[in-house]
Design a protein around this motif. Structure first.
Motif, PDB file in Angstrom:
ATOM      1  N   GLU A 156       0.865  -0.613   0.060  1.00  0.00           N
ATOM      2  CA  GLU A 156       0.001  -0.194  -0.471  1.00  0.00           C
ATOM      3  C   GLU A 156       0.929   1.460   0.063  1.00  0.00           C
ATOM      4  O   GLU A 156       1.883   1.513   0.654  1.00  0.00           O
ATOM      5  N   ASN A 193      -3.996   4.572  -2.446  1.00  0.00           N
ATOM      6  CA  ASN A 193      -5.344   5.676  -1.603  1.00  0.00           C
ATOM      7  C   ASN A 193      -5.957   7.063  -2.205  1.00  0.00           C
ATOM      8  O   ASN A 193      -5.613   7.306  -2.344  1.00  0.00           O
ATOM      9  N   GLU A 223      -7.990   2.629  -3.072  1.00  0.00           N
ATOM     10  CA  GLU A 223      -8.836   2.730  -1.635  1.00  0.00           C
ATOM     11  C   GLU A 223      -9.894   3.591  -1.624  1.00  0.00           C
ATOM     12  O   GLU A 223      -9.154   4.669  -1.602  1.00  0.00           O
ATOM     13  N   ASP A 253     -11.618   0.455   2.179  1.00  0.00           N
ATOM     14  CA  ASP A 253     -11.015   0.638   3.420  1.00  0.00           C
ATOM     15  C   ASP A 253     -11.817   1.255   4.820  1.00  0.00           C
ATOM     16  O   ASP A 253     -12.589   2.380   4.836  1.00  0.00           O
ATOM     17  N   LYS A 274     -11.627  -4.215   3.940  1.00  0.00           N
ATOM     18  CA  LYS A 274     -10.287  -4.297   4.929  1.00  0.00           C
ATOM     19  C   LYS A 274     -10.826  -4.236   6.245  1.00  0.00           C
ATOM     20  O   LYS A 274     -11.550  -2.782   6.871  1.00  0.00           O
ATOM     21  N   GLU A 287      -6.244  -4.942   8.169  1.00  0.00           N
ATOM     22  CA  GLU A 287      -5.051  -4.219   8.695  1.00  0.00           C
ATOM     23  C   GLU A 287      -4.129  -3.301  10.115  1.00  0.00           C
ATOM     24  O   GLU A 287      -5.255  -4.462  10.913  1.00  0.00           O
TER      25      GLU A 287
HETATM   26 MG    MG Z   1      -5.377   2.643   2.870  1.00  0.00          MG
END
Ligand code: MG
Ligand code: C2E
Length: 273
Positions: free
Chosen positions: A54, A113, A145, A175, A197, A233
């Motif tokens: 990521e 992201n 994401e 996310d 996530k 995560e």
């Molecule tokens: Mg993220």
């Protein structure tokens, strides 16, 4: 009155900091060298294989010091710099990911992201396509994401963009940052290639806390039932990792395995993995 004065003072301080960040960010985007991306490795829960990373924004400014990605993104969204900043992030991440292919036994995906304003930008789709083409990165090695808030703020315009992105073969990840939980209506649907996530706030209290155990098992059932994968995560301990593997989580991310690192270090990690 003293309290009012103190609160006014604090508000002024905060405003001044935001203005300073805006100015510094503008200068940075016009050719600075302090913005960077770090990459946090993602590991398959099944066989511990490295499966990707990521991309996370890092910015240490000479006068402002470390500016967290959340603070930088929030200022950028307010002052309209989110489009150029988002472009820089996506382009840099795709360039790095394109360069690290071929060094590893299998392709490694990069997750980026995206903020609400970016998804709502009419140019976004075209930018993504231009970047993939320019950096020669296959679309299925990019994962975008989005937080559940980003999705909720963009239900209509966003739905079309997401649909097109997934048609191109780009993966989508939700996310669930813990501020809310995605309503089933905004989960990726076929042909979306998707992932959920599980946020750090749930993982942190595993396996002790019953509520989080339930969140984990419900998320896994929902995601797997819909053909989506699940990443946990913020995995910090071996105990958490073992619990998540046992429950059937697909991908693990957290300090227990690796912290976000500069691209060079990520490439070295690939070689040694
Ligand atoms: Mg993220
Ligand atoms: P996120 O997408 O949920 O990213 C994960 C955050 O958790 C990162 O914080 C990461 O450094 C941290 N983290 C990972 N593993 C662990 C762990 O085991 N323990 C702990 N305590 N923390 C862990 P970071 O880098 O500060 O980023 C914060 C948030 O800022 C991100 O949350 C993401 O929403 C946003 N962000 C970061 N980079 C970007 C970007 O380029 N664009 C946009 N739009 N948002 C970004």
């Amino acid at each position: 009155p003293a309290l009012a004065a103190a609160s006014l003072h604090l508000r002024n301080q905060a405003m001044l900091r935001r203005q300073a960040i805006e100015q510094a960010l503008r200068a940075e985007l016009e050719g600075g060298h302090c913005l960077a991306l770090h990459y946090q490795p993602l590991f398959s829960a099944r066989d511990n294989a490295l499966v990707g990373a990521e991309a996370l924004l890092r910015w240490t400014h000479a006068e402002l010091g470390y500016v967290s990605p959340l603070e930088a993104i929030s200022v950028a969204e307010d002052c309209g710099l989110i489009v150029p900043l988002g472009y820089w992030v996506l382009r840099t991440a795709c360039r790095d990911a394109s360069r690290w292919q071929g060094r590893h036994a299998h392709p490694l995906r990069v997750a980026v992201n995206i903020s609400a304003r970016q998804l709502g930008d009419p140019q976004f789709l075209e930018q993504v396509m231009d970047i993939l083409r320019a950096e020669k990165l296959p679309a299925d090695l990019l994962e975008i994401e989005l937080t559940e808030t980003v999705l909720m703020e963009n239900m209509e315009a966003g739905a079309y963009t997401l649909h097109r992105l997934s048609q191109l073969g780009i993966h989508l990840a939700i996310d669930a940052s813990g501020t809310g939980y995605p309503s089933p209506a905004c989960l990726p649907q076929p042909p979306h290639l998707g992932r959920l996530k599980i946020a750090r706030c749930f993982v942190r209290v595993l396996p002790a806390q019953e509520h989080s155990r339930k969140i984990v098992s419900a998320t896994l059932a929902l995601a797997h039932g819909l053909g989506l994968e699940v990443t946990a995560e913020g995995v910090e301990t071996l105990e958490q990792a073992e619990y998540l593997v046992e429950q059937g989580c697909d991908v693990l991310q957290g300090y227990a395995f690796a912290r976000p690192m500069p691209v060079q270090q990520f490439v070295e990690l690939q070689a040694s993995h």
